[in-house]
Design a protein around this motif. Structure first.
Motif, short mmCIF file in Angstrom:
data_model
loop_
_atom_site.label_atom_id
_atom_site.label_comp_id
_atom_site.label_asym_id
_atom_site.label_seq_id
_atom_site.Cartn_x
_atom_site.Cartn_y
_atom_site.Cartn_z
N ASP A 40 0.85 -1.20 0.00
CA ASP A 40 0.00 0.00 0.00
C ASP A 40 0.89 1.25 0.00
N ASP A 95 7.33 3.54 3.38
CA ASP A 95 8.19 2.39 3.66
C ASP A 95 7.93 1.24 2.70
N ASP A 96 6.69 1.16 2.15
CA ASP A 96 6.45 0.18 1.09
C ASP A 96 7.37 0.45 -0.10
N ASN A 124 -2.31 2.65 3.39
CA ASN A 124 -1.74 3.99 3.60
C ASN A 124 -2.42 4.98 2.64
N HIS A 168 1.89 9.46 5.70
CA HIS A 168 2.64 9.29 4.44
C HIS A 168 2.52 10.50 3.51
N LEU A 227 2.68 -6.29 2.60
CA LEU A 227 3.19 -5.11 3.31
C LEU A 227 2.09 -4.12 3.68
N GLY A 228 0.85 -4.51 3.40
CA GLY A 228 -0.28 -3.64 3.71
C GLY A 228 -1.39 -4.44 4.37
N MET A 250 4.16 -8.12 6.93
CA MET A 250 4.49 -7.04 7.87
C MET A 250 3.18 -6.66 8.51
N ASN A 307 0.34 0.84 16.92
CA ASN A 307 0.56 2.20 16.38
C ASN A 307 -0.76 2.82 15.90
N GLU A 336 -1.70 -2.80 15.29
CA GLU A 336 -0.79 -2.26 14.27
C GLU A 336 -1.64 -1.92 13.04
N TYR A 337 -1.26 -0.92 12.25
CA TYR A 337 -2.12 -0.39 11.20
C TYR A 337 -2.62 -1.45 10.20
N ASN A 338 -1.72 -2.26 9.64
CA ASN A 338 -2.15 -3.17 8.57
C ASN A 338 -3.29 -4.09 9.00
N ASN A 350 9.26 0.11 8.47
CA ASN A 350 8.75 -1.24 8.78
C ASN A 350 8.92 -2.22 7.61
N ASP A 351 8.42 -1.85 6.44
CA ASP A 351 8.25 -2.82 5.36
C ASP A 351 9.54 -3.43 4.80
#
Ligand code: RIB
Ligand code: CA
Length: 354
Positions: free
Chosen positions: A20, A24-25, A49, A92, A137-138, A163, A172, A178-180, A257-258
């Motif tokens: 996404d 960091d992606d 994101n 982002h 990653l998302g 991730m 976070n 965590e967001y994802n 992170n990613d």
């Protein structure tokens, strides 16, 4: 020539990057494309994101920077399975790429959506005996839709590295999430439940390890000295991220992170962890939390390898050497450059309670 290329391809690990982008992606995509060990079959975009159309455009901007517009990109799900879509543009930037406002890259009309591409490519590679892995990653919405539309293809995925989540670290997006996994908890829950039911194991690259991956200003300066063009691009897309980390955590640096998920996929020695049954909470105050049964209270077989340790210096050695195209032995990653929050008394240097 074609035979040599095919032969080279066949010795690599074939992978689809589901992401996404996202700052960091984007660094993770750069790393994946710089790694000889990987053959990136395609990039699939999920709402996270950035809205999915924005993420699609951002992936193309990164591919243009890497001179890799040969890599296909596919738009995926625009909404989570059930809950309302919540982006992370506050983190982002309004363009999803650190407000670098890079020019749009034309082209890339695709006849396939992301989930159809995943289904077709995983099946064809599996049938050829090569196998195809997925680095997610998302939010896991595309993967959840793959399970719903073609569960057999999902079961053919060679390795699944995600991730997301958090075991002993704070969240976070909430104290525990965590967001994802918070952005689409139903999708994450379906993926982990399916992994459990089909005897699979997901490598969970969660905040326990990724929050130790801090791109410090000194590291960025080092990158710019060693490879100015690449360093300037990384600076352009991370400036907003540095400001965000200072504003919200009084952290000098930014947590990337990613890229750790990509590095770990290629080099498992970078991280360690525990195998445990893991489920994702889908509602209430702890929505998106990964419940890691490290003590086996539920007596269920492990469906996740939950990473809890990371070789921070080893990660940056790999990250910089690949991204910059410089042999690892030529890098001098001093303590001034690489800061491991877990080694310092004040934690990440921010207001977090470690
Ligand atoms: O919580 C961090 C994760 O959420 C990263 O993948 C970041 O890109 C966002 O997607
Ligand atoms: Ca991401």
């Amino acid at each position: 020539m074609e035979n040599v290329r095919e032969q080279r391809q066949s010795t690599k690990k074939h992978v689809i990057i589901d992401c996404d982008p996202g700052i960091d992606d984007s660094l993770a995509i750069m790393l994946a494309l710089s790694m000889e060990e990987l053959w990136v079959e395609g990039i699939t975009i999920v709402c996270g994101n950035s809205p999915v159309e924005m993420g699609f455009g951002n992936a193309k901007k990164v591919l243009k920077q890497m001179d890799r517009l040969d890599i296909p990109v596919f738009q995926g799900e625009a909404q989570p399975l059930k809950r309302e879509y919540v982006n992370a543009l506050d983190t982002h930037g309004e363009d999803g790429l650190g407000e670098s406002f890079l020019p749009e890259v034309p082209g890339y009309g695709q006849s396939l959506d992301a989930v159809s591409f995943m289904s077709e490519r995983i099946r064809s590679l599996s049938e050829k005996g090569n196998g195809c892995s997925v680095i997610a990653l998302g939010p896991m919405t595309n993967l959840a839709r793959l399970i719903q539309r073609d569960g057999e293809a999902f079961s053919m995925i060679d390795e699944l590295v995600s991730m997301g989540g958090s075991f002993r670290n704070h969240g976070n997006c909430s104290p525990v999430a965590e967001y994802n996994y918070w952005a689409d908890p139903d999708a994450a829950a379906l993926v982990y439940d399916t992994a459990y039911r089909t005897g699979r194991e997901i490598a969970m690259v969660g905040l326990d390890v990724t929050r130790r991956i801090v791109l410090t200003p000194d590291l960025l300066e080092y990158m710019k000295r060693l490879k100015p063009e690449t360093g300037r691009f990384v600076q352009a897309i991370t400036k907003f991220y540095y400001d965000f980390h200072w504003k919200w955590e009084h952290l000098i640096g930014c947590v990337i992170n990613d890229p750790l998920a990509v590095a770990y996929f290629a080099d498992r020695s970078l991280c360690g962890g525990i195998r445990a049954y893991t489920a994702v909470e889908t509602g209430g105050i702890s929505m998106g939390q990964t419940v890691v049964d490290s003590m086996s209270f539920y007596k269920k077989r492990p469906n996740a390898l939950v990473l809890t340790q990371v070789d921070v210096r080893g990660f940056f050695r790999l990250f910089l050497s690949r991204i910059l195209g410089i042999p690892e032995e030529e890098l001098d990653l001093t303590d001034q450059l690489v800061r491991d929050p877990a080694q310092s008394t004040e934690g990440t240097g921010g207001r977090d309670i470690i």
